[in-house]
Design a protein around this motif. Sequence first.
Motif, PDB file in Angstrom:
ATOM      1  N   VAL A 159       5.987   9.649 -12.022  1.00 40.89           N
ATOM      2  CA  VAL A 159       5.230   9.228 -10.640  1.00 40.89           C
ATOM      3  C   VAL A 159       5.209  10.500  -9.893  1.00 40.89           C
ATOM      4  N   TYR A 160       3.907  10.962  -9.279  1.00 38.15           N
ATOM      5  CA  TYR A 160       3.887  12.001  -8.070  1.00 38.15           C
ATOM      6  C   TYR A 160       3.939  11.492  -6.789  1.00 38.15           C
ATOM      7  N   VAL A 161       4.897  12.388  -6.065  1.00 37.01           N
ATOM      8  CA  VAL A 161       5.333  11.950  -4.767  1.00 37.01           C
ATOM      9  C   VAL A 161       5.273  13.215  -3.965  1.00 37.01           C
ATOM     10  N   ALA A 162       4.431  12.923  -2.843  1.00 38.41           N
ATOM     11  CA  ALA A 162       4.269  14.245  -1.759  1.00 38.41           C
ATOM     12  C   ALA A 162       4.928  13.766  -0.345  1.00 38.41           C
ATOM     13  N   GLY A 163       6.095  14.435  -0.193  1.00 38.75           N
ATOM     14  CA  GLY A 163       6.409  13.890   1.338  1.00 38.75           C
ATOM     15  C   GLY A 163       7.071  12.885   1.467  1.00 38.75           C
ATOM     16  N   ASN A 164       7.704  12.790   2.481  1.00 39.33           N
ATOM     17  CA  ASN A 164       8.459  11.549   3.012  1.00 39.33           C
ATOM     18  C   ASN A 164       7.649  10.370   2.944  1.00 39.33           C
ATOM     19  N   GLU A 165       6.613  10.194   3.575  1.00 39.16           N
ATOM     20  CA  GLU A 165       5.938   8.940   3.548  1.00 39.16           C
ATOM     21  C   GLU A 165       5.708   8.364   2.253  1.00 39.16           C
ATOM     22  N   GLU A 166       5.221   9.193   1.331  1.00 34.95           N
ATOM     23  CA  GLU A 166       4.986   8.734  -0.284  1.00 34.95           C
ATOM     24  C   GLU A 166       6.181   8.319  -0.693  1.00 34.95           C
ATOM     25  N   PHE A 167       7.488   9.037  -0.622  1.00 31.08           N
ATOM     26  CA  PHE A 167       8.547   8.573  -1.280  1.00 31.08           C
ATOM     27  C   PHE A 167       9.195   7.327  -0.764  1.00 31.08           C
ATOM     28  N   PHE A 168       8.990   7.027   0.627  1.00 31.54           N
ATOM     29  CA  PHE A 168       9.371   5.803   1.376  1.00 31.54           C
ATOM     30  C   PHE A 168       8.462   4.500   0.605  1.00 31.54           C
ATOM     31  N   ILE A 207      10.247  11.452 -11.620  1.00 31.10           N
ATOM     32  CA  ILE A 207       9.399  11.633 -10.259  1.00 31.10           C
ATOM     33  C   ILE A 207       9.155  13.156 -10.320  1.00 31.10           C
ATOM     34  N   ALA A 208       8.057  13.560  -9.871  1.00 38.83           N
ATOM     35  CA  ALA A 208       7.505  14.943  -9.780  1.00 38.83           C
ATOM     36  C   ALA A 208       7.237  15.107  -8.293  1.00 38.83           C
ATOM     37  N   VAL A 209       7.648  16.421  -7.607  1.00 41.15           N
ATOM     38  CA  VAL A 209       7.403  16.555  -6.331  1.00 41.15           C
ATOM     39  C   VAL A 209       6.835  18.042  -6.133  1.00 41.15           C
ATOM     40  N   PRO A 210       5.847  18.319  -5.128  1.00 45.83           N
ATOM     41  CA  PRO A 210       5.348  19.552  -5.292  1.00 45.83           C
ATOM     42  C   PRO A 210       6.539  20.442  -4.321  1.00 45.83           C
ATOM     43  N   SER A 211       6.635  21.682  -4.663  1.00 44.69           N
ATOM     44  CA  SER A 211       7.614  22.406  -4.040  1.00 44.69           C
ATOM     45  C   SER A 211       7.544  22.667  -2.377  1.00 44.69           C
ATOM     46  N   ASN A 212       6.500  22.745  -2.108  1.00 41.97           N
ATOM     47  CA  ASN A 212       6.176  22.702  -0.470  1.00 41.97           C
ATOM     48  C   ASN A 212       6.248  21.323   0.277  1.00 41.97           C
ATOM     49  N   ASN A 258       0.050   9.265   7.171  1.00 46.06           N
ATOM     50  CA  ASN A 258      -0.603   9.894   8.066  1.00 46.06           C
ATOM     51  C   ASN A 258      -1.797  10.558   7.646  1.00 46.06           C
ATOM     52  N   PRO A 259      -2.973  10.905   8.564  1.00 51.71           N
ATOM     53  CA  PRO A 259      -4.163  11.615   7.958  1.00 51.71           C
ATOM     54  C   PRO A 259      -3.619  12.881   7.482  1.00 51.71           C
ATOM     55  N   ASP A 260      -2.727  13.573   7.980  1.00 52.92           N
ATOM     56  CA  ASP A 260      -2.467  15.065   7.361  1.00 52.92           C
ATOM     57  C   ASP A 260      -2.010  14.764   5.841  1.00 52.92           C
ATOM     58  N   THR A 261      -1.141  13.888   5.377  1.00 50.72           N
ATOM     59  CA  THR A 261      -0.820  13.493   4.121  1.00 50.72           C
ATOM     60  C   THR A 261      -1.830  13.334   3.312  1.00 50.72           C
ATOM     61  N   ILE A 262      -2.939  12.588   3.935  1.00 46.19           N
ATOM     62  CA  ILE A 262      -3.995  12.146   2.931  1.00 46.19           C
ATOM     63  C   ILE A 262      -5.045  13.449   2.878  1.00 46.19           C
ATOM     64  N   ARG A 263      -5.048  14.253   3.912  1.00 48.82           N
ATOM     65  CA  ARG A 263      -5.588  15.528   3.565  1.00 48.82           C
ATOM     66  C   ARG A 263      -5.153  16.392   2.763  1.00 48.82           C
ATOM     67  N   TRP A 264      -3.797  16.256   2.985  1.00 48.71           N
ATOM     68  CA  TRP A 264      -3.015  17.291   1.862  1.00 48.71           C
ATOM     69  C   TRP A 264      -3.232  16.971   0.459  1.00 48.71           C
ATOM     70  N   LEU A 304      -6.044  15.612  -0.740  1.00 52.15           N
ATOM     71  CA  LEU A 304      -7.473  15.861  -1.162  1.00 52.15           C
ATOM     72  C   LEU A 304      -7.509  17.327  -1.469  1.00 52.15           C
ATOM     73  N   LYS A 305      -6.772  18.288  -0.710  1.00 53.95           N
ATOM     74  CA  LYS A 305      -6.746  19.486  -0.990  1.00 53.95           C
ATOM     75  C   LYS A 305      -6.042  20.136  -2.162  1.00 53.95           C
ATOM     76  N   ASN A 306      -5.151  19.609  -2.565  1.00 50.16           N
ATOM     77  CA  ASN A 306      -4.083  20.030  -3.460  1.00 50.16           C
ATOM     78  C   ASN A 306      -4.490  19.298  -4.950  1.00 50.16           C
ATOM     79  N   GLU A 307      -4.416  19.978  -5.985  1.00 51.38           N
ATOM     80  CA  GLU A 307      -4.754  19.365  -7.292  1.00 51.38           C
ATOM     81  C   GLU A 307      -3.695  18.306  -7.864  1.00 51.38           C
ATOM     82  N   TYR A 308      -4.025  17.314  -8.392  1.00 48.96           N
ATOM     83  CA  TYR A 308      -2.900  16.383  -9.008  1.00 48.96           C
ATOM     84  C   TYR A 308      -2.439  16.914 -10.310  1.00 48.96           C
ATOM     85  N   PRO A 309      -1.196  17.190 -10.585  1.00 47.38           N
ATOM     86  CA  PRO A 309      -0.586  17.794 -11.950  1.00 47.38           C
ATOM     87  C   PRO A 309      -0.685  16.926 -12.986  1.00 47.38           C
ATOM     88  N   GLN A 310      -1.762  16.244 -13.496  1.00 47.67           N
ATOM     89  CA  GLN A 310      -1.799  15.332 -14.547  1.00 47.67           C
ATOM     90  C   GLN A 310      -1.093  15.642 -15.788  1.00 47.67           C
TER      91      GLN A 310
END
Length: 447
Positions: A152-161, A185-190, A222-228, A230-236
């Motif tokens: 599962v790919y998880v980006a940031g606090n909200e998605e992990f929760f 779990i896989a998470v982006p470094s930033n 939040n909208p910032d997470t959703i925009r992030w 969309l901008k960053n590729e999903y590491p399939q």
Amino acid sequence: MRQFIRFRRWVLFVLTIFLTAINLLWTFCLLETEINSQRINKSYNRITKKLVAMDRINNATIPPLNQRINQTLVEKNSKHNFRLAFDNINFETGRWDNHRHYKMYDFALIGDKFIKSSYENIVCLATQSSVERLYSLTQVAHQWNGPISTAVYVAGNEEFFILQHFVTYMRLCFSFIRDNVTFHIAVPSNKKPVQGHIPNLVNSFDCQYPEQTLRHLLKIRNPDTIRWRLKNEYPQNHLRNLARKGCQNKYVFLTDIDIIPSANMVSLLNKFLPSVKCSYRCAYVIPTFEIDNRAKFPASKPELMRLYRKGLARPFHEKVFIYNQYATNFSIWLSNSSNEDDRAHISHVVTNFEFLYEPFYVAFDDVPAHDERFIGYGFTRNSQVYEMFISGYTFFVLSPVFTCHWGLQQKKARPVWREQQNNLNRKRFEMFKHEILARYKKKTTRK
């Protein structure tokens, strides 16, 4: 003497400046730590408020929850001493990918009977998902009565929760998730998550509606997470490799999260695979269909064929991109059902390989890895299948087993960002193709 006094004054002056600088630096570090702590606490408080508000809205807007089901959740929680999933993971550890863009956490949560199931079966299902599509795992695991390795790919606090709550919910509600599914779990470094305390709202969810439950949880993003996202590729391909290497079995069936296996597939493959006599590099293709959302999931190949004749089922991607599954030759698979029994067997051999072919297949766990240069959309699966073909694999189509994807897909205008990712991966493929041909010493005329 005067020189000595001047020297001493100079030393005291330098020492005073040095100590002042150290004091200022230490004060700054303490302030920065406090600010970061405040930011984290603020994030937790905001998410907690959203979760509590969401719970109140759910209770006010959806029908009253089934008391018996909720009582079952409470009893299971007490019996199994359940805590929120992944509560012991440390995001300061993990292993990096080759380019240090992502961190991987193998076996972040192990199914209660995953090891036992791995010993009892010859094949493991490996799959990958983003958080928002994870509800499909309930149907996948219900159909696949065997070990499942899920990345599962998880980006940031909200998605992990969200992941913590939803996986806990699935494990409490569905024994086949609790027993058979292991999560990585896989998470982006930033955008690494930071753990913190949040209320456990699992008992307020209804076991009958996993998709609705997840959609309510997703509202805390939040909208910032959703925009992030969309901008960053999903590491399939990173996730496919992560899921596949989590399997402990001789054979692996690698899929995407929304690909649903037909009934009794594990049992049929357990009987078929030990009997095959493969002389050199074999892969066993499982035909994939898309089915109308109004239809009932077909329990057998004859039921699938009835849906096909009514126009409620068709080969996967037939209208969107026919070459995706074209080489499977569905006409042969559909026409040879009259003399079939219930045993899994080879229907036919793929003889018209197409470069863009992307079958879902069962094979030994020594097939080439998915190249992690391909990130986002385009050339992610077909590049790996192309390498298999160049290296000498033969593809056999199995029957009567199959997989399905919900929804008859239609060709629509793709978003600009998706086409940009596809174009970038197309350029990457040119280099990849030359490397593969050189590695296996094949002539460039073979396509």
